[in-house]
Design an enzyme around this catalytic site. Structure first.
Site, mmCIF file in Angstrom:
data_model
loop_
_atom_site.group_PDB
_atom_site.id
_atom_site.type_symbol
_atom_site.label_atom_id
_atom_site.label_comp_id
_atom_site.label_asym_id
_atom_site.label_seq_id
_atom_site.Cartn_x
_atom_site.Cartn_y
_atom_site.Cartn_z
ATOM 1 C CG HIS A 1 -12.177 2.416 2.353
ATOM 2 N ND1 HIS A 1 -11.141 3.287 2.522
ATOM 3 C CD2 HIS A 1 -11.908 1.372 3.150
ATOM 4 C CE1 HIS A 1 -10.289 2.790 3.411
ATOM 5 N NE2 HIS A 1 -10.731 1.623 3.802
ATOM 6 C CB CYS B 1 5.500 13.801 12.522
ATOM 7 S SG CYS B 1 7.236 14.207 12.419
ATOM 8 C CG ASN C 1 -0.305 -0.352 2.485
ATOM 9 O OD1 ASN C 1 0.276 -1.430 2.628
ATOM 10 N ND2 ASN C 1 -0.369 0.551 3.443
HETATM 11 C C1 LIG Z 1 -6.619 -0.066 3.537
HETATM 12 C C2 LIG Z 1 -5.925 -1.364 3.670
HETATM 13 C C3 LIG Z 1 -6.339 -2.334 4.600
HETATM 14 C C4 LIG Z 1 -7.458 -2.068 5.576
HETATM 15 O O1 LIG Z 1 -8.696 -2.029 4.944
HETATM 16 P P1 LIG Z 1 -9.979 -1.451 5.748
HETATM 17 O O2 LIG Z 1 -11.116 -1.856 4.872
HETATM 18 O O3 LIG Z 1 -9.781 0.022 5.818
HETATM 19 O O4 LIG Z 1 -10.018 -2.107 7.065
HETATM 20 C C5 LIG Z 1 -5.682 -3.530 4.640
HETATM 21 N N1 LIG Z 1 -4.659 -3.791 3.813
HETATM 22 C C6 LIG Z 1 -4.221 -2.902 2.900
HETATM 23 C C7 LIG Z 1 -3.085 -3.270 2.004
HETATM 24 C C8 LIG Z 1 -4.835 -1.657 2.810
HETATM 25 O O5 LIG Z 1 -4.377 -0.778 1.925
#
Ligand SMILES: *Cc1c(COP(=O)(O)O)cnc(C)c1O
Length: 408
Positions: free
Chosen positions: A229, A350, A153
């Site tokens: 999302h 930060c 991510n």
């Molecule tokens: C955003 C994200 C999550 C968490 O997903 P949520 O639906 O916000 O709990 C988990 N893994 C990765 C790689 C993400 O980018």
């Protein structure tokens, strides 16, 4: 004042078509999908359709799709679910993951480590890609789970999920032939008090869903998490694919919802939104975003002195650019850019509320200084070339200003 959003890896806006299909399920078709009367049955029909869309997207059966409150819960359910189903208090079991997972996986593994589960954390290469051999080296007889994220991510690098899937398949078939109940030569091995267990393969595919091959059969995964999302769907909904036959114990207790794997009243509107978001992925054109990302990198190199790319250029999704601007604090750039109406993210310390810079950037061997000067720009389907021009111009000014202020 500009209003430019370059933080699509943190979350995406809800697509208008997604919102539209969700709306009737708040005030009009509000029945509980578990109720037998027609109010309930109408809601159930919508849930079934949404589930079928997700199953179609992943190439699996509808009863292998579990809706959750998000990918965090899906990752927790996958990892704890498999560990809890494997008698982990009596037998020392081992799981393999990587150093640069999302906290949803990393913190779950650390929690289990405290409960006595053995965990190996594999380090990615400096290109931000995990080597299959490095996973293979960690596999032991008591390994029961491997969890490797599909796309990181922070740096957007794509992991060799299919290759790891093939490795897991190979090891599992060797285990069947080595199993003491099928091979008499192993029966006298007093060191082993149990038959060899299957290794399950989980992937957090949240950041891959918009851009990568997602067919679970082709990838060879047993468990896969995605989130609404991050794919232009609503917040608060996710999916865990659980391959048929996977031994998994539920972690949230209550009713028999979601094939008795996840208790809680079905969230009809969000499930409908998830179904639609997934359906829209199949119609998306990736060329525009790829063009923008390439243009952005070209302009950054042209305009900003001492800028370097974090993570592989080839093995990355078209949305992500993660760069380090030498000698400048990422946090200061983030705030300066925000003043100029641009939203980006940084791996500097930060912003995350901790003292250490991003564990992802540390895992690929960046210096503290480079990590502190990092920026993550993640493009979305509504961004334009003009926004990129404006961003590069603002960043150039800020970087020059901060560099002049910094003590030599
Ligand atoms: C955003 C994200 C999550 C968490 O997903 P949520 O639906 O916000 O709990 C988990 N893994 C990765 C790689 C993400 O980018």
């Amino acid at each position: 004042m500009q209003n430019i959003y370059f933080d699509n890896a943190a979350t995406t806006p809800v697509n208008k078509n997604v919102l539209e299909v969700m709306l009737p399920y708040f005030c009009e078709i509000y029945g509980n999908a578990s109720s037998l009367h027609s109010f309930g049955q109408e809601a159930l029909k919508a849930v079934d359709e949404a589930r079928a869309k997700v199953a179609n997207f992943l190439g699996c059966e509808t009863n292998e799709i579990i809706f959750t409150s998000g990918a965090t819960e899906a990752d927790n359910l996958a990892i704890m679910g498999v560990v809890f189903a494997n008698n982990y208090l009596e037998k020392k079991i081992h799981i393999i993951t990587t150093e640069f997972e999302h906290p949803a996986v990393l913190e779950t593994c650390k929690y289990l480590e405290k409960q006595g589960v053995e965990v190996s954390y594999v380090k990615p290469g400096s290109d931000g890609v995990i080597k299959v051999e490095d996973i293979e080296k960690e596999i032991k007889d008591n390994t029961i789970l491997i969890s490797v994220m599909y796309v990181n991510n922070e740096i957007g690098t794509i992991q060799p999920i299919k290759e790891i899937g093939q490795l897991v398949k190979k090891i599992n078939s060797e285990r069947i032939t080595r199993d003491p109940s099928t091979s008499s030569s192993l029966r006298s091995d007093s060191a082993r008090d149990d038959t060899l267990r299957q290794i399950y393969f989980h992937t957090d595919a949240v950041q891959a869903a918009l851009y990568c091959e997602m067919n679970v059969e082709n990838l060879g995964v047993d468990l896969m998490a995605i989130s609404g999302h991050k794919i232009y769907g609503p917040k608060g909904i996710g999916v865990l694919y659980i391959k048929k036959g996977t031994r998994l114990q539920k972690i949230q207790h209550g009713g028999h919802h979601e094939f008795n794997k996840r208790a809680g009243t079905l969230n009809t509107p969000l499930m409908v939104g998830m179904g639609k978001a997934v359906e829209l992925i199949q119609t998306r054109d990736l060329n525009k975003i790829k063009f923008l990302r390439d243009y952005l990198w070209q302009e950054l190199q042209k305009n900003i002195v001492d800028v370097s790319l974090n993570g592989s250029w080839e093995d990355r999704t078209p949305t992500n650019l993660n760069v380090s601007v030498q000698g400048v604090e990422g946090e200061a750039l983030l705030l300066g850019l925000d003043m100029a109406g641009i939203a980006i993210s940084t791996g500097s310390a930060c912003s995350s509320g901790s003292l250490e810079p991003s564990h992802v950037l540390m895992s690929i061997g960046l210096s503290h200084e480079a990590a502190h000067g990092s920026l993550r720009i993640t493009l979305g389907e509504e961004n334009t070339k003009e926004e990129i021009d404006y961003f590069v111009q603002q960043l150039k000014q800020l970087a020059e200003k901060f560099r002049q202020m910094a003590p030599k």
